[in-house]
Design a protein around this motif. Structure first.
Motif, PDB file in Angstrom:
ATOM      1  N   ILE A   9      51.688  50.299  44.550  1.00 20.19           N
ATOM      2  CA  ILE A   9      52.134  49.027  43.983  1.00 20.19           C
ATOM      3  C   ILE A   9      50.918  48.217  43.552  1.00 20.19           C
ATOM      4  O   ILE A   9      49.810  48.445  44.039  1.00 20.19           O
ATOM      5  N   GLN A  10      51.173  47.282  42.640  1.00 15.83           N
ATOM      6  CA  GLN A  10      50.128  46.321  42.264  1.00 15.83           C
ATOM      7  C   GLN A  10      50.658  44.960  42.634  1.00 15.83           C
ATOM      8  O   GLN A  10      51.780  44.608  42.261  1.00 15.83           O
ATOM      9  N   VAL A  11      49.877  44.211  43.368  1.00 21.55           N
ATOM     10  CA  VAL A  11      50.396  42.926  43.829  1.00 21.55           C
ATOM     11  C   VAL A  11      49.263  41.894  43.906  1.00 21.55           C
ATOM     12  O   VAL A  11      48.118  42.233  44.175  1.00 21.55           O
ATOM     13  N   THR A  12      49.622  40.634  43.622  1.00 22.88           N
ATOM     14  CA  THR A  12      48.656  39.538  43.757  1.00 22.88           C
ATOM     15  C   THR A  12      48.934  38.829  45.078  1.00 22.88           C
ATOM     16  O   THR A  12      50.076  38.483  45.377  1.00 22.88           O
ATOM     17  N   ILE A  13      47.890  38.646  45.845  1.00 24.46           N
ATOM     18  CA  ILE A  13      48.040  38.047  47.184  1.00 24.46           C
ATOM     19  C   ILE A  13      48.090  36.524  47.048  1.00 24.46           C
ATOM     20  O   ILE A  13      47.198  35.907  46.470  1.00 24.46           O
ATOM     21  N   GLU A  14      49.170  35.942  47.586  1.00 23.64           N
ATOM     22  CA  GLU A  14      49.363  34.497  47.421  1.00 23.64           C
ATOM     23  C   GLU A  14      49.284  33.728  48.722  1.00 23.64           C
ATOM     24  O   GLU A  14      49.176  32.500  48.732  1.00 23.64           O
ATOM     25  N   ASP A  15      49.430  34.438  49.839  1.00 25.37           N
ATOM     26  CA  ASP A  15      49.479  33.736  51.119  1.00 25.37           C
ATOM     27  C   ASP A  15      48.916  34.671  52.192  1.00 25.37           C
ATOM     28  O   ASP A  15      48.608  35.830  51.908  1.00 25.37           O
ATOM     29  N   MET A  16      48.839  34.157  53.397  1.00 24.72           N
ATOM     30  CA  MET A  16      48.388  35.000  54.496  1.00 24.72           C
ATOM     31  C   MET A  16      49.265  34.798  55.709  1.00 24.72           C
ATOM     32  O   MET A  16      49.710  33.683  55.980  1.00 24.72           O
ATOM     33  N   GLY A  17      49.524  35.889  56.421  1.00 27.42           N
ATOM     34  CA  GLY A  17      50.387  35.816  57.596  1.00 27.42           C
ATOM     35  C   GLY A  17      49.620  35.326  58.816  1.00 27.42           C
ATOM     36  O   GLY A  17      48.425  35.046  58.737  1.00 27.42           O
ATOM     37  N   ASP A  18      50.319  35.269  59.936  1.00 29.06           N
ATOM     38  CA  ASP A  18      49.743  34.718  61.158  1.00 29.06           C
ATOM     39  C   ASP A  18      48.524  35.454  61.657  1.00 29.06           C
ATOM     40  O   ASP A  18      47.651  34.886  62.291  1.00 29.06           O
ATOM     41  N   THR A  19      48.460  36.757  61.389  1.00 27.59           N
ATOM     42  CA  THR A  19      47.297  37.494  61.872  1.00 27.59           C
ATOM     43  C   THR A  19      46.346  37.817  60.725  1.00 27.59           C
ATOM     44  O   THR A  19      45.550  38.752  60.804  1.00 27.59           O
ATOM     45  N   GLY A  20      46.436  37.055  59.644  1.00 33.82           N
ATOM     46  CA  GLY A  20      45.463  37.155  58.576  1.00 33.82           C
ATOM     47  C   GLY A  20      45.771  38.208  57.521  1.00 33.82           C
ATOM     48  O   GLY A  20      44.963  38.446  56.634  1.00 33.82           O
ATOM     49  N   GLU A  21      46.936  38.862  57.600  1.00 31.13           N
ATOM     50  CA  GLU A  21      47.252  39.866  56.588  1.00 31.13           C
ATOM     51  C   GLU A  21      47.680  39.174  55.283  1.00 31.13           C
ATOM     52  O   GLU A  21      48.309  38.125  55.302  1.00 31.13           O
ATOM     53  N   ASP A  35      43.893  43.218  55.189  1.00 29.28           N
ATOM     54  CA  ASP A  35      42.552  43.205  54.575  1.00 29.28           C
ATOM     55  C   ASP A  35      42.527  42.677  53.138  1.00 29.28           C
ATOM     56  O   ASP A  35      41.467  42.689  52.504  1.00 29.28           O
ATOM     57  N   ALA A  36      43.665  42.236  52.616  1.00 34.17           N
ATOM     58  CA  ALA A  36      43.645  41.617  51.295  1.00 34.17           C
ATOM     59  C   ALA A  36      43.571  40.107  51.494  1.00 34.17           C
ATOM     60  O   ALA A  36      44.095  39.565  52.458  1.00 34.17           O
ATOM     61  N   VAL A  37      42.884  39.446  50.579  1.00 38.13           N
ATOM     62  CA  VAL A  37      42.584  38.019  50.708  1.00 38.13           C
ATOM     63  C   VAL A  37      43.366  37.244  49.647  1.00 38.13           C
ATOM     64  O   VAL A  37      43.598  37.772  48.556  1.00 38.13           O
ATOM     65  N   ILE A  38      43.749  36.012  49.953  1.00 34.58           N
ATOM     66  CA  ILE A  38      44.467  35.189  48.990  1.00 34.58           C
ATOM     67  C   ILE A  38      43.683  35.139  47.676  1.00 34.58           C
ATOM     68  O   ILE A  38      42.482  34.850  47.678  1.00 34.58           O
ATOM     69  N   GLY A  39      44.357  35.442  46.572  1.00 34.78           N
ATOM     70  CA  GLY A  39      43.698  35.440  45.267  1.00 34.78           C
ATOM     71  C   GLY A  39      43.326  36.846  44.789  1.00 34.78           C
ATOM     72  O   GLY A  39      43.026  37.039  43.612  1.00 34.78           O
ATOM     73  N   ASP A  40      43.351  37.820  45.676  1.00 33.62           N
ATOM     74  CA  ASP A  40      43.059  39.208  45.272  1.00 33.62           C
ATOM     75  C   ASP A  40      44.229  39.788  44.484  1.00 33.62           C
ATOM     76  O   ASP A  40      45.388  39.553  44.829  1.00 33.62           O
ATOM     77  N   GLU A  41      43.910  40.574  43.446  1.00 32.71           N
ATOM     78  CA  GLU A  41      44.931  41.403  42.824  1.00 32.71           C
ATOM     79  C   GLU A  41      44.609  42.823  43.266  1.00 32.71           C
ATOM     80  O   GLU A  41      43.496  43.307  43.046  1.00 32.71           O
ATOM     81  N   VAL A  42      45.543  43.464  43.945  1.00 32.08           N
ATOM     82  CA  VAL A  42      45.202  44.749  44.565  1.00 32.08           C
ATOM     83  C   VAL A  42      46.179  45.865  44.217  1.00 32.08           C
ATOM     84  O   VAL A  42      47.325  45.617  43.821  1.00 32.08           O
TER      85      VAL A  42
END
Ligand code: SAH
Length: 464
Positions: A9-21, A35-42
């Motif tokens: 899949i290709q996805v843009t990270i918009e938020d982070m969960g409680d344990t930083g995912e 390991d993906a960070v807010i703002g990453d397109e992965v």
């Protein structure tokens, strides 16, 4: 769209969960990507899917977030200790602040939150005064130590965690040499055999005193006096002991400590108050931020010297003793009897006499003292565990009607729930401030000041 395991899949990270995912969406379907960070397109590989969300593994960063940084620690990704090292520290703080704000608005139902800027660290490395290193064997049967991987107890080798003190490296080297030389086997969880389980290392940041405690599945460590001699070469070494843990358990420390060198404890201080720390005592792991957190709690308590204060969930009395310097009387309540022993001892060594401690549940001690002895409070401070305050406890606080409630919280979701309860019963939220006690990890502490409103809200069903 139906997704299957191993799909890309290709996805843009918009938020982070409680344990930083990282969290992102494709066509309304939510993905958790570690390991993906807010703002990453992965690009990520699907691992597991549920009805409305799924888990995917980070494969490739197509467009890196402007907040992405190269983790300083070479094993940051494998190690379970840090979750946010790939995120710029300023952005970590912004993320934690947003988390507090979102919980208070969504769960607490508040429209506005009087937030002050989060308290971060100037130097967010080497801040931990305590580490517990597990021992094990690698594939080739070589002795290793480090930290557990995220979800498993596989040991990721690392003798120099960048959150820990520099002395860890030398201490672990000495112990490892000793284990190899004396053919001491690390403990094997599955087989419940082997001797050395963990090494606990603590340092008093103000005093420079060091403590080493070996947790063993046995009565003693072979040639332990020789090992102590080696360890004593390290400047600051003050306390050496072994802790016996022969149970088949995840709990690191057992109940019995055998002292090998020194007084059995180290000493440290926070804000002018001294503490004795033994291997089994609870003590905050980030002393620099703890001082900021407690100073904020003290400031919010608004003490002038004449107040009666209750400190609920007081642990070893850290906040109680801090407050006692500016109050007439402080009462502390804590469920763990040993912690109260430490609290009384800490009061004694500091010559603080205007404190009194109770062992018991806050939700039992406070109502009992209120009903039997009509105890009174100008200020109540609470610092509950993640599940927050029991409703009986909150209800008693409301009945006692202190002018101020200072809420120190390690989980802003339960804080928000409890703030709502108090706000519906006459308390006004005056200030909320985050404190980053754990840089590079997901959690955040919050301090909140609530004041008894001049215009109490009448709650339906009460005061007919
Ligand atoms: N204020 C202390 C400790 C806070 S941690 C400090 O800053 O060092 C929360 C504490 O609440 C722990 O010590 C835990 O043992 C205690 N605790 C948990 N449930 C409790 C309850 N129901 N009543 C009183 N104390 C409780």
């Amino acid at each position: 769209m139906e997704w299957k395991k191993n799909d890309r899949i290709q996805v843009t990270i918009e938020d982070m969960g409680d344990t930083g995912e990282g969290i992102g969406k494709t066509d309304g379907y939510t993905w958790f990507v570690k390991d993906a960070v807010i703002g990453d397109e992965v690009e990520a590989k699907v691992m597991k899917t549920k009805k409305s969300y799924g888990f995917a593994r980070l494969e490739k960063i197509i467009n890196a977030s402007p907040n992405r940084v190269t983790p300083r620690c070479p094993v940051a990704r494998q190690c379970g200790g840090c979750q946010l090292q790939a995120m710029d520290y300023k952005e970590q703080l912004a993320y934690k602040e947003r988390k507090i704000y979102n919980n208070i608005t969504r769960i607490g139902g508040f429209d506005e939150v009087p937030m002050l800027p989060i308290m971060g660290m100037d130097e967010p490395w080497r801040y931990r005064n305590k580490a517990q290193f597990p021992w094990g064997l690698d594939k080739d049967g070589k002795i290793i130590t480090g930290f557990y991987a995220g979800r498993t107890h596989a040991i990721i080798e690392n003798g120099d965690c960048l959150l820990g003190i520099e002395e860890n490296r030398e201490i672990l080297k000495i112990i490892k040499n000793h284990l190899e030389r004396c053919h001491i086997r690390p403990y094997d969880e599955a087989a419940h055999s082997g001797l050395i389980r963990h090494t606990l290392i603590r340092k008093g940041f103000h005093t420079g005193e060091l403590m080493v405690c070996q947790v063993i599945n046995g009565k003693s460590l072979p040639h332990q006096d020789e090992l102590s001699e080696q360890l004593l070469k390290i400047p600051g070494m003050t306390s050496i002991s072994v802790n016996i843990n022969r149970d088949q358990t995840n709990v690191i420390l057992g109940n019995e400590v055998i002292n090998l060198y020194g007084p059995g404890y180290i000493t440290d201080s926070i804000g002018g108050v001294k503490y004795r720390i033994s291997p089994l005592s609870f003590y905050q792991v980030n002393p620099v931020q703890t001082e900021k957190l407690y100073s904020t709690a003290l400031e919010y308590a608004g003490l002038t010297g004449g107040e009666t204060v209750w400190d609920l969930y007081c642990g070893i009395g850290t906040i109680s003793l801090f407050l006692a310097q500016k109050a007439k009387k402080v009462y502390g309540v804590e469920i763990v009897p040993q912690a109260i022993d430490d609290a009384r001892e800490n009061a004694r060594i500091n010559g603080i006499e205007n404190v009194e401690f109770f062992v018991g549940k806050a939700e039992e001690v406070l109502p009992r003292e209120y009903e039997k002895n009509q105890v009174y409070a100008d200020v109540i401070v609470v610092d509950p565990p993640r599940k927050g305050c029991d409703e009986v406890c909150l209800d008693t606080i409301v009945k006692m009607g202190p002018k101020r409630v200072v809420y120190v919280s390690c989980d802003s979701a339960t804080l928000a729930r409890d703030m709502k309860y108090l706000a519906e019963r006459g308390y006004e939220v005056v200030k909320v401030r985050g404190c980053d006690m754990f840089p590079h990890a997901g959690h955040v502490e919050t301090v909140c000041l609530l004041e008894l409103s001049m215009f109490p809200v009448t709650v339906a069903g009460e005061g007919k």
